[in-house]
Write a protein that holds these residues in place. Structure first.
Motif, mmCIF file in Angstrom:
data_model
loop_
_atom_site.group_PDB
_atom_site.id
_atom_site.type_symbol
_atom_site.label_atom_id
_atom_site.label_comp_id
_atom_site.label_asym_id
_atom_site.label_seq_id
_atom_site.Cartn_x
_atom_site.Cartn_y
_atom_site.Cartn_z
ATOM 1 N N PRO A 169 0.820 -1.218 0.000
ATOM 2 C CA PRO A 169 0.000 0.000 0.000
ATOM 3 C C PRO A 169 0.852 1.265 0.000
ATOM 4 O O PRO A 169 0.412 2.305 -0.488
ATOM 5 N N GLU A 170 2.067 1.188 0.566
ATOM 6 C CA GLU A 170 2.994 2.316 0.577
ATOM 7 C C GLU A 170 4.355 1.827 0.090
ATOM 8 O O GLU A 170 5.225 1.454 0.885
ATOM 9 N N PRO A 171 4.569 1.814 -1.222
ATOM 10 C CA PRO A 171 5.812 1.262 -1.788
ATOM 11 C C PRO A 171 7.059 2.003 -1.288
ATOM 12 O O PRO A 171 7.061 3.225 -1.171
ATOM 13 N N LYS A 172 8.103 1.239 -1.026
ATOM 14 C CA LYS A 172 9.396 1.814 -0.652
ATOM 15 C C LYS A 172 10.256 2.077 -1.881
ATOM 16 O O LYS A 172 11.368 2.603 -1.769
ATOM 17 N N SER A 173 9.721 1.673 -3.051
ATOM 18 C CA SER A 173 10.453 1.845 -4.293
ATOM 19 C C SER A 173 9.459 1.878 -5.442
ATOM 20 O O SER A 173 8.335 1.378 -5.320
ATOM 21 N N THR A 174 9.860 2.492 -6.543
ATOM 22 C CA THR A 174 9.037 2.453 -7.751
ATOM 23 C C THR A 174 9.639 1.518 -8.795
ATOM 24 O O THR A 174 9.267 1.549 -9.958
ATOM 25 N N LEU A 175 10.582 0.691 -8.362
ATOM 26 C CA LEU A 175 11.143 -0.358 -9.215
ATOM 27 C C LEU A 175 10.286 -1.604 -9.035
ATOM 28 O O LEU A 175 10.180 -2.132 -7.920
#
Length: 424
Positions: A182-188
């Motif tokens: 729900p809250e990504p630590k990365s956009t990879l």
């Protein structure tokens, strides 16, 4: 028989977010770009990458998909050594077992993989649209002596919430993997393209099967390998890739093909996309036709107006008919004086004279707002729209409809009309 690399192509998903388009067909068998099926892209990527052994795992509504694949002739995969093999859930002992997850599907066919004694296994999906040479990724995997390598790409923060996300170090070694956070630590994010060292994956599949009946790569296998301190790497892909899993993404990916400079180019000869197609005559456009910024497949007869649309083989657009910003699949007939805008017409649809489709406000669907929300109206396979009917946006129509089904000759935006099919 030993193969260094074999591919396992996951093509058994239902694709429920494509709504009416996958009610009768598996998602990888849905038409794309006029003449292709979605699975053609992954199949073509394999043979173009020098991978000549492909196991295709099918399950949901497999008839059309199995027929399309056949013995693999269009992709040069009709071979005695390797080639293409369609793999389905099958009887074991006294009972059968459906594929219950992406990794479970591979687990059920370990004997097939072992028959080729591969060092590496490429796991890909049959429902993504992209052109990718898998060879550099496989070489990257070997160079790093990796246990697993994941194909990755950068997306927006909002998009990342729908994918598996990764955090890597400067050498692209993966430190963290989260499935649809729900809250990504990365956009990879993961593309769903994996290279595994087979001995490592085999052990992981056997172990996870005792824990999770629905064993899945993103939910179970990848996190477990990280927990066990295996060496996982990310391989960056920076070209066109799209998961066409929703009506909106499917529609926009088709529209990408008809731009003046296409975002995704089907005309490059050095990386051809192969398919199993029928033998149609050349397309014909009459002197009164008006065709602009559109992809017209073979066998079409155009007497009306086509703007910014994708037409599959055998479509007839009669005099005075107008088609705009739409996807028209195989053997549809758009009759005189009709108007179609912002629609997807499945195979064999007939639009009656003077009918108007895709008009009105963008009101959310009452049938399934999670599927039909972007203003696109979808007409199911072999449906006939009676003459002089008006249909709004976000509508779904399927089955043997008659003029009496449309109150005052109208189906308002967001409404649906799904009737029982008449037996042949």
């Amino acid at each position: 028989m030993k193969k260094e690399v074999i591919a396992m192509l996951l093509a058994g998903g239902q694709g429920s977010r494509l709504g009416e388009l996958t009610r009768k067909n598996a998602k990888p068998a849905v038409t794309f770009g006029g003449k292709y099926k979605i699975i053609d892209f992954s199949m073509s990527n394999c043979i173009n990458s020098g991978i000549d052994t492909v196991g295709v795992l099918t399950q949901y509504q497999p008839l059309l998909l199995n027929k399309h694949i056949g013995i693999g002739i269009p992709w040069d995969l009709d071979r005695r050594s390797g080639g293409v093999t369609v793999l389905t859930p099958h009887l074991k002992g006294e009972s059968g077992e459906w594929f219950t997850g992406t990794a479970n599907a591979i687990f059920q066919h370990m004997a097939y993989i072992d028959s080729y004694n591969p060092e590496y296994i490429l796991v890909i999906s049959g429902d993504h649209v992209y052109k990718m040479d898998y060879s550099p990724m496989i070489n990257f995997h070997k160079k790093n002596n990796a246990d697993a390598t994941i194909g990755v790409m950068q997306v927006s923060y909002e998009e990342a919430k729908s994918f598996g996300t990764l955090v890597c170090d400067e050498n692209f070694k993966i430190n963290l993997f989260e499935e649809k956070p729900p809250e990504p630590k990365s956009t990879l994010v993961s593309m769903g393209v994996y290279v595994f060292t087979w001995s490592v994956l085999k052990d992981a599949l056997i172990k996870d099967h005792t824990i999770h009946a629905d064993s899945d790569f993103g939910k179970h296998i990848i996190p477990n390998l990280l927990d066990e301190k295996c060496d996982l790497y990310a391989f960056t892909f920076d070209s066109y890739w799209k998961d066409v899993g929703t009506i909106d993404s499917y529609f926009s990916a088709n529209m990408d093909l008809i731009k003046t400079i296409p975002d995704f180019n089907l005309y490059e000869t050095f990386w051809s996309i192969y398919t199993d197609g029928d033998n149609y005559a050349p397309s014909y456009c009459s002197t009164e036709s008006d065709v602009r910024s559109s992809l017209i497949s073979e066998g079409c007869e155009i007497e009306g107006t086509i703007h910014n649309s994708v037409l599959s083989p055998g479509v007839l657009v009669e005099s005075g008919a107008i088609v705009r910003d739409s996807i028209i699949m195989k053997n549809c007939v758009i009759k005189k004086g009709s108007f179609v805008e912002g629609c997807i017409l499945d195979e064999g649809v007939i639009v009656g004279e003077g009918a108007r489709l895709g008009l009105g406000e963008n009101i959310p669907s009452k049938h399934n707002p999670k599927v039909y929300y972007s203003g696109i109206t979808v007409i199911g396979e072999n449906t006939t729209i009676p003459p002089n009917i008006t249909v709004g946006k976000n509508c779904v129509i399927s089955g043997a409809t008659t003029p009496e089904d449309y109150k005052s000759g109208l189906l308002d935006s967001g409404e649906y009309l799904i009737k029982e099919e008449v037996a042949p």
